[in-house]
Design a protein around this motif. Sequence first.
Motif, PDB file in Angstrom:
ATOM      1  N   GLY A  43     -14.251 -11.667  -2.191  1.00 17.90           N
ATOM      2  CA  GLY A  43     -14.394 -12.886  -1.395  1.00 17.90           C
ATOM      3  C   GLY A  43     -15.713 -13.596  -1.704  1.00 17.90           C
ATOM      4  N   ALA A  44     -16.766 -12.809  -1.851  1.00 16.77           N
ATOM      5  CA  ALA A  44     -18.086 -13.399  -2.092  1.00 16.77           C
ATOM      6  C   ALA A  44     -18.168 -14.021  -3.484  1.00 16.77           C
ATOM      7  CB  ALA A  44     -19.165 -12.328  -1.916  1.00 16.77           C
ATOM      8  N   VAL A  45     -17.585 -13.370  -4.491  1.00 18.43           N
ATOM      9  CA  VAL A  45     -17.679 -13.962  -5.842  1.00 18.43           C
ATOM     10  C   VAL A  45     -16.766 -15.176  -5.970  1.00 18.43           C
ATOM     11  CG1 VAL A  45     -18.421 -11.810  -6.960  1.00 18.43           C
ATOM     12  CG2 VAL A  45     -15.973 -12.414  -6.985  1.00 18.43           C
ATOM     13  N   GLU A  46     -15.644 -15.148  -5.262  1.00 14.39           N
ATOM     14  CA  GLU A  46     -14.788 -16.348  -5.303  1.00 14.39           C
ATOM     15  C   GLU A  46     -15.539 -17.532  -4.695  1.00 14.39           C
ATOM     16  OE1 GLU A  46     -11.412 -16.629  -2.632  1.00 14.39           O
ATOM     17  OE2 GLU A  46     -10.178 -17.480  -4.231  1.00 14.39           O
ATOM     18  N   ALA A  47     -16.213 -17.275  -3.568  1.00 13.94           N
ATOM     19  CA  ALA A  47     -16.993 -18.353  -2.941  1.00 13.94           C
ATOM     20  C   ALA A  47     -18.099 -18.834  -3.872  1.00 13.94           C
ATOM     21  CB  ALA A  47     -17.584 -17.859  -1.620  1.00 13.94           C
ATOM     22  N   ALA A  48     -18.607 -17.941  -4.715  1.00 15.19           N
ATOM     23  CA  ALA A  48     -19.699 -18.304  -5.622  1.00 15.19           C
ATOM     24  C   ALA A  48     -19.197 -19.003  -6.886  1.00 15.19           C
ATOM     25  CB  ALA A  48     -20.478 -17.045  -6.001  1.00 15.19           C
ATOM     26  N   GLY A  49     -17.895 -18.971  -7.151  1.00 18.04           N
ATOM     27  CA  GLY A  49     -17.373 -19.704  -8.309  1.00 18.04           C
ATOM     28  C   GLY A  49     -16.531 -18.891  -9.275  1.00 18.04           C
ATOM     29  N   ALA A  50     -16.377 -17.604  -9.042  1.00 20.58           N
ATOM     30  CA  ALA A  50     -15.522 -16.816  -9.936  1.00 20.58           C
ATOM     31  C   ALA A  50     -14.055 -17.121  -9.646  1.00 20.58           C
ATOM     32  CB  ALA A  50     -15.787 -15.321  -9.748  1.00 20.58           C
ATOM     33  N   SER A  51     -13.270 -17.240 -10.710  1.00 21.52           N
ATOM     34  CA  SER A  51     -11.835 -17.455 -10.506  1.00 21.52           C
ATOM     35  C   SER A  51     -11.025 -16.215 -10.845  1.00 21.52           C
ATOM     36  CB  SER A  51     -11.331 -18.658 -11.313  1.00 21.52           C
ATOM     37  OG  SER A  51     -11.848 -18.640 -12.611  1.00 21.52           O
ATOM     38  N   VAL A  52     -11.643 -15.246 -11.521  1.00 16.93           N
ATOM     39  CA  VAL A  52     -10.950 -14.004 -11.883  1.00 16.93           C
ATOM     40  C   VAL A  52     -11.794 -12.829 -11.393  1.00 16.93           C
ATOM     41  CG1 VAL A  52     -10.046 -12.594 -13.792  1.00 16.93           C
ATOM     42  CG2 VAL A  52     -10.067 -15.097 -14.004  1.00 16.93           C
ATOM     43  N   VAL A  53     -11.131 -11.826 -10.801  1.00 13.65           N
ATOM     44  CA  VAL A  53     -11.840 -10.574 -10.476  1.00 13.65           C
ATOM     45  C   VAL A  53     -11.226  -9.448 -11.304  1.00 13.65           C
ATOM     46  CG1 VAL A  53     -12.737 -11.167  -8.208  1.00 13.65           C
ATOM     47  CG2 VAL A  53     -10.420 -10.237  -8.389  1.00 13.65           C
ATOM     48  N   HIS A  54     -12.080  -8.736 -12.011  1.00 16.26           N
ATOM     49  CA  HIS A  54     -11.668  -7.605 -12.854  1.00 16.26           C
ATOM     50  C   HIS A  54     -11.883  -6.337 -12.031  1.00 16.26           C
ATOM     51  CE1 HIS A  54     -11.267  -5.243 -16.577  1.00 16.26           C
ATOM     52  NE2 HIS A  54     -12.301  -4.536 -16.150  1.00 16.26           N
ATOM     53  N   LEU A  55     -10.796  -5.571 -11.838  1.00 11.43           N
ATOM     54  CA  LEU A  55     -10.828  -4.485 -10.857  1.00 11.43           C
ATOM     55  C   LEU A  55     -10.549  -3.122 -11.476  1.00 11.43           C
ATOM     56  CD1 LEU A  55      -8.700  -6.221  -8.070  1.00 11.43           C
ATOM     57  CD2 LEU A  55     -11.191  -6.174  -8.272  1.00 11.43           C
ATOM     58  N   HIS A  56     -11.296  -2.140 -11.032  1.00 18.86           N
ATOM     59  CA  HIS A  56     -11.012  -0.724 -11.258  1.00 18.86           C
ATOM     60  C   HIS A  56     -10.805  -0.098  -9.884  1.00 18.86           C
ATOM     61  CE1 HIS A  56     -12.674  -0.251 -15.513  1.00 18.86           C
ATOM     62  NE2 HIS A  56     -12.964  -1.502 -15.197  1.00 18.86           N
ATOM     63  N   ALA A  57     -10.216   1.102  -9.878  1.00 22.37           N
ATOM     64  CA  ALA A  57     -10.015   1.799  -8.605  1.00 22.37           C
ATOM     65  C   ALA A  57     -10.890   3.044  -8.560  1.00 22.37           C
ATOM     66  CB  ALA A  57      -8.545   2.166  -8.435  1.00 22.37           C
ATOM     67  N   ARG A  58     -11.309   3.379  -7.340  1.00 22.11           N
ATOM     68  CA  ARG A  58     -12.168   4.544  -7.097  1.00 22.11           C
ATOM     69  C   ARG A  58     -11.543   5.432  -6.030  1.00 22.11           C
ATOM     70  NH1 ARG A  58     -17.344   4.206  -9.170  1.00 22.11           N
ATOM     71  NH2 ARG A  58     -17.733   2.187 -10.125  1.00 22.11           N
ATOM     72  N   ARG A  59     -11.834   6.720  -6.133  1.00 28.22           N
ATOM     73  CA  ARG A  59     -11.523   7.636  -5.044  1.00 28.22           C
ATOM     74  C   ARG A  59     -12.533   7.404  -3.906  1.00 28.22           C
ATOM     75  NH1 ARG A  59      -9.729  13.092  -7.979  1.00 28.22           N
ATOM     76  NH2 ARG A  59      -9.110  12.174  -9.946  1.00 28.22           N
ATOM     77  N   PRO A  60     -12.296   8.004  -2.740  1.00 31.77           N
ATOM     78  CA  PRO A  60     -13.257   7.796  -1.644  1.00 31.77           C
ATOM     79  C   PRO A  60     -14.679   8.231  -2.002  1.00 31.77           C
ATOM     80  CG  PRO A  60     -11.208   8.660  -0.774  1.00 31.77           C
ATOM     81  CD  PRO A  60     -11.069   8.691  -2.282  1.00 31.77           C
ATOM     82  N   ASN A  61     -14.837   9.193  -2.917  1.00 29.12           N
ATOM     83  CA  ASN A  61     -16.195   9.622  -3.294  1.00 29.12           C
ATOM     84  C   ASN A  61     -16.749   8.833  -4.479  1.00 29.12           C
ATOM     85  OD1 ASN A  61     -14.838  10.594  -5.494  1.00 29.12           O
ATOM     86  ND2 ASN A  61     -15.148  12.760  -5.030  1.00 29.12           N
ATOM     87  N   GLY A  62     -16.101   7.739  -4.834  1.00 27.41           N
ATOM     88  CA  GLY A  62     -16.604   6.877  -5.894  1.00 27.41           C
ATOM     89  C   GLY A  62     -16.068   7.216  -7.274  1.00 27.41           C
ATOM     90  N   GLU A  63     -15.401   8.358  -7.425  1.00 31.04           N
ATOM     91  CA  GLU A  63     -14.899   8.740  -8.752  1.00 31.04           C
ATOM     92  C   GLU A  63     -13.671   7.907  -9.127  1.00 31.04           C
ATOM     93  OE1 GLU A  63     -14.620  13.047  -8.836  1.00 31.04           O
ATOM     94  OE2 GLU A  63     -16.636  13.181  -8.008  1.00 31.04           O
ATOM     95  N   ARG A  64     -13.369   7.927 -10.422  1.00 28.15           N
ATOM     96  CA  ARG A  64     -12.316   7.054 -10.929  1.00 28.15           C
ATOM     97  C   ARG A  64     -10.936   7.451 -10.389  1.00 28.15           C
ATOM     98  NH1 ARG A  64     -12.503   6.989 -17.250  1.00 28.15           N
ATOM     99  NH2 ARG A  64     -12.089   9.185 -16.895  1.00 28.15           N
ATOM    100  N   SER A  65     -10.127   6.420 -10.182  1.00 28.20           N
ATOM    101  CA  SER A  65      -8.728   6.657  -9.826  1.00 28.20           C
ATOM    102  C   SER A  65      -7.878   5.738 -10.686  1.00 28.20           C
ATOM    103  CB  SER A  65      -8.486   6.358  -8.347  1.00 28.20           C
ATOM    104  OG  SER A  65      -7.097   6.345  -8.089  1.00 28.20           O
TER     105      SER A  65
END
Lengths: 282, 68
Positions: A43-65
């Motif tokens: 939400g914050a980057v869209e408000a700042a001008g980003a039109s694309v968000v590149h996403l990864h997923a994390r487990r609750p402890n921050g590790e990769r999912s």
Amino acid sequence: MTYEAFLDRAPLVVTAALTGGVHGKEANPNVPETPEEIGEAAGAVEAAGASVVHLHARRPNGERSFATERFQEIDDAVRRHTDDVIIQHSTGGTGAPDADRHRPLRTDPPPEMASLDMGPLNRYDHLTSENTRALVDSLHAEMVDRGIKPELEVFNDGHRNEVYGLLERRDLADPVYATLIFGPGTLTRPRPENFLTAISDLPVGAQFNTLGFGRHQLPFATMGILFGGHVRVGLEDNVYYDRGELAESNAQLVERVVRVADELGRPVATTDEAREILGLSE
Amino acid sequence: MGCPYLAYRETGDEQSFDEARAFCTVVDEFVQPMRADICNDRYELAHERHCEIYRAHEGTGEEGSADT
Ligand code: SF4
């Protein structure tokens, strides 16, 4: 995409890589990891001008999912916190089995875009992310089936050969969209002359996105702006705002590159314009 | 099996977390999420082969030691 596009004030697509999968809060406590944190950051980057968000997923402890369900939770949070941002999932994942690399493509609805790594890269001292052609082709096939636009991740000069090879093997919908990546290790050495070579050696009609790692993020984004390309910034690629100063947020990095674009006279694309530029509109 | 030097901690290295995170007791630091896959021997990763910190600590990481 050339300097002419800059002179013509072609709209600039800003991608924010919010979290990544390599480092996390141990590197910068402001890296978002939970679905809610990633949604708020979107939400914050869209408000700042980003039109694309590149996403990864994390487990609750921050590790990769790589779980579809975790990507779904993230997408749901992103949609709650944004108006119309373009969701781009990573399919990257050093060491992860090929089957897991497909799982980010299977959310409902699918992401509008997904990354497609063009070849191998070294990780740490004893690990290689293989990204075989067979995996590239199978990921691309599923993207075509699900109507997902591939973002071709070109980590080094040899990967440009792989882009041409992919174009020979498979039909890619126009425009070809390639992220050119500059930094240490297996990446293209972050030097301006290498950037100029890379952008002049892309398929005709390709759009490019510019990604500099660490302290190269801002200068390479600026070159991307000047040479008619697009830019990616964010805490996945760079946890600092300045030397020795951790970035406060993804939005802080987006706000800076938007200010630079503004000073240089390049308008920042709306999400609708970005969809048109990337060939995502129906 | 996982690395014998792996611990899950909420505090350490002048940091604290709500959820316990992978911590390397060789270097007394939280580890990066991607390296935590190596610490846990997830997928086909193995700490003896893939972690240079483990290899250096165990004396198996000398220059030229091959992954054979
Ligand atoms: S970083 Fe290396 S030595 Fe430390 S716990 Fe992980 S695998 Fe073991």
